[in-house]
Design a protein around this motif. Structure first.
Motif, mmCIF file in Angstrom:
data_model
loop_
_atom_site.group_PDB
_atom_site.id
_atom_site.type_symbol
_atom_site.label_atom_id
_atom_site.label_comp_id
_atom_site.label_asym_id
_atom_site.label_seq_id
_atom_site.Cartn_x
_atom_site.Cartn_y
_atom_site.Cartn_z
ATOM 1 N N UNK A 116 9.217 -32.522 -17.754
ATOM 2 C CA UNK A 116 8.048 -32.457 -16.444
ATOM 3 C C UNK A 116 6.817 -31.951 -16.847
ATOM 4 N N UNK A 117 5.803 -32.643 -16.792
ATOM 5 C CA UNK A 117 4.318 -32.073 -16.900
ATOM 6 C C UNK A 117 3.713 -32.055 -15.762
ATOM 7 N N UNK A 118 2.907 -30.723 -15.683
ATOM 8 C CA UNK A 118 2.162 -30.440 -14.467
ATOM 9 C C UNK A 118 1.253 -31.387 -13.917
ATOM 10 N N UNK A 119 1.198 -31.540 -12.569
ATOM 11 C CA UNK A 119 0.486 -32.800 -11.925
ATOM 12 C C UNK A 119 1.030 -33.732 -11.719
ATOM 13 N N UNK A 120 2.184 -34.199 -12.237
ATOM 14 C CA UNK A 120 3.095 -35.391 -12.411
ATOM 15 C C UNK A 120 4.051 -35.092 -11.281
ATOM 16 N N UNK A 121 4.615 -36.326 -10.793
ATOM 17 C CA UNK A 121 5.644 -36.392 -9.653
ATOM 18 C C UNK A 121 6.765 -35.666 -10.415
ATOM 19 N N UNK A 122 7.586 -35.007 -9.508
ATOM 20 C CA UNK A 122 8.794 -34.428 -10.054
ATOM 21 C C UNK A 122 9.896 -35.415 -10.420
#
Length: 360
Positions: free
Chosen positions: A55-61
């Protein structure tokens, strides 16, 4: 030229089943209450989604990797007899949309994704919105949020083996045979070689109401005008990590891509609150519109990036069914959206600044 790695290819072929369980575990949270387990909160469900994959911050879960597109929607003749929604009487409607891969890793190879998604936003000239979220599977993995959560728990790898506990999985499939049916589909379903020839299905039911007050329960699907071409195992072994996105650019350079929006109409007794049960192919269908896609651009700076494709944002004339999974999808999208917005506001997002601004 490098020699194809046969082991890499075989691993990619095995990814769909493992990825289906891992990815679907990230998709939904039941914000309206509990999952029948008072130790499980919606926040913990989203924490689980964030802890899986890369998971990358700011991206959809979930469905983190994607591409934005733009085009128009035109209602089909006679669509207004099914629904009074303005989308079926306005001649042409601008569309913002998004294609996606199922992984919550935004850099996952396209060939590793077992499920593809399409989402669209239609804004009519009377100020109403219709947001549609569809996937390439023909039916959902579980019949209820509770069954879905049970699948998540059974699919969690054992730290000692790195694999799910086979006894837990066996018990799950015995209790929820619809999950076994979904896994069988995921194992055998051919993958199309292009987003442009992929069919996308809305597995949840919706209620259409026309100007006379007549109501019908429907499920819709986007059906491509291009013929479906299956991706061969050999192609999958050597596929470019971004081959779907690159193929999309090539096709659009030669002209628009077109899908027909088709509504399948339920008969009395059809399961309208169970997305794991497909309706018979014999049910009547009606083409209610055409989506024409003319442009695509990276989601990092595209107008779809900050848009929440909540499937319960609906215009007058279309209403959601009582399907609890549909309600769960809407709630999960809200949690994901709020967390992404907070990360962006705090300057933690892995995305660059979006020149289109934040879109709701």
């Amino acid at each position: 030229m490098s020699t194809p790695n046969p082991r890499r290819g075989s691993m990619l072929l095995l990814l769909p089943i493992a990825a289906i369980v891992a990815v679907l575990a990230a998709l939904f949270a039941w914000v309206g209450g509990w999952f029948g387990n008072h130790q499980l909160t919606p926040q913990k469900m989203m924490d689980f989604a964030q802890a899986s994959g890369k998971q990358q911050p700011g991206f959809r879960r979930a469905h983190s990797k994607g591409v934005c597109f733009a085009g128009t929607f035109a209602a089909a003749p006679g669509a207004a007899t099914l629904s009074k929604a303005r989308a079926f009487s306005q001649p042409s409607i601008p569309v913002i949309g998004r294609f996606s891969a199922s992984s919550n890793n935004p850099y996952t190879p396209d060939g590793a994704s077992p499920v593809r998604g399409m989402a669209v936003q239609l804004k009519t000239n009377d100020g109403q919105e219709w947001r549609i979220a569809m996937n390439s599977f023909p039916f959902f993995a579980a019949s209820t949020p509770q069954a879905f959560q049970a699948m998540n728990e059974a699919g969690k790898p054992d730290p000692a083996t790195g694999k799910p506990d086979p006894e837990k999985m066996k018990a799950l499939l015995a209790a929820h045979p619809e999950i076994a049916a979904f896994m069988a589909w995921a194992k055998s379903a051919p993958k199309s070689d292009s987003l442009g020839n992929t069919r996308f299905n809305g597995v949840n039911a919706f209620r259409l109401t026309n100007a006379q007050g007549e109501q019908r329960m429907v499920r819709w699907s986007m059906r491509p005008r291009l013929p479906v071409v299956a991706l061969t195992p050999e192609q999958l072994k050597t596929a470019d990590p971004d081959f779907l996105m690159k193929d999309l650019d090539r096709r659009l350079a030669n002209g628009p891509l077109v899908w027909d929006l088709v509504a399948q109409i339920a008969a009395p007794g059809d399961p309208v609150t169970d997305p794991s049960k497909a309706w018979p192919d014999s049910r009547p269908e009606a083409t209610i519109g055409t989506l024409t896609m003319v442009h695509a651009e990276p989601q990092a700076t595209g107008p779809c990036r900050d848009l929440n494709f909540d499937p319960l944002i609906l215009p007058d004339g279309i209403a959601g069914s009582d399907d609890p999974v549909l309600r769960a999808r809407s709630a999960a999208y809200s949690v994901s959206f709020n967390r992404r917005e907070r990360e962006i506001a705090e300057g933690k997002s892995a995305y660059p600044v979006n020149p289109h601004g934040s879109a709701r």
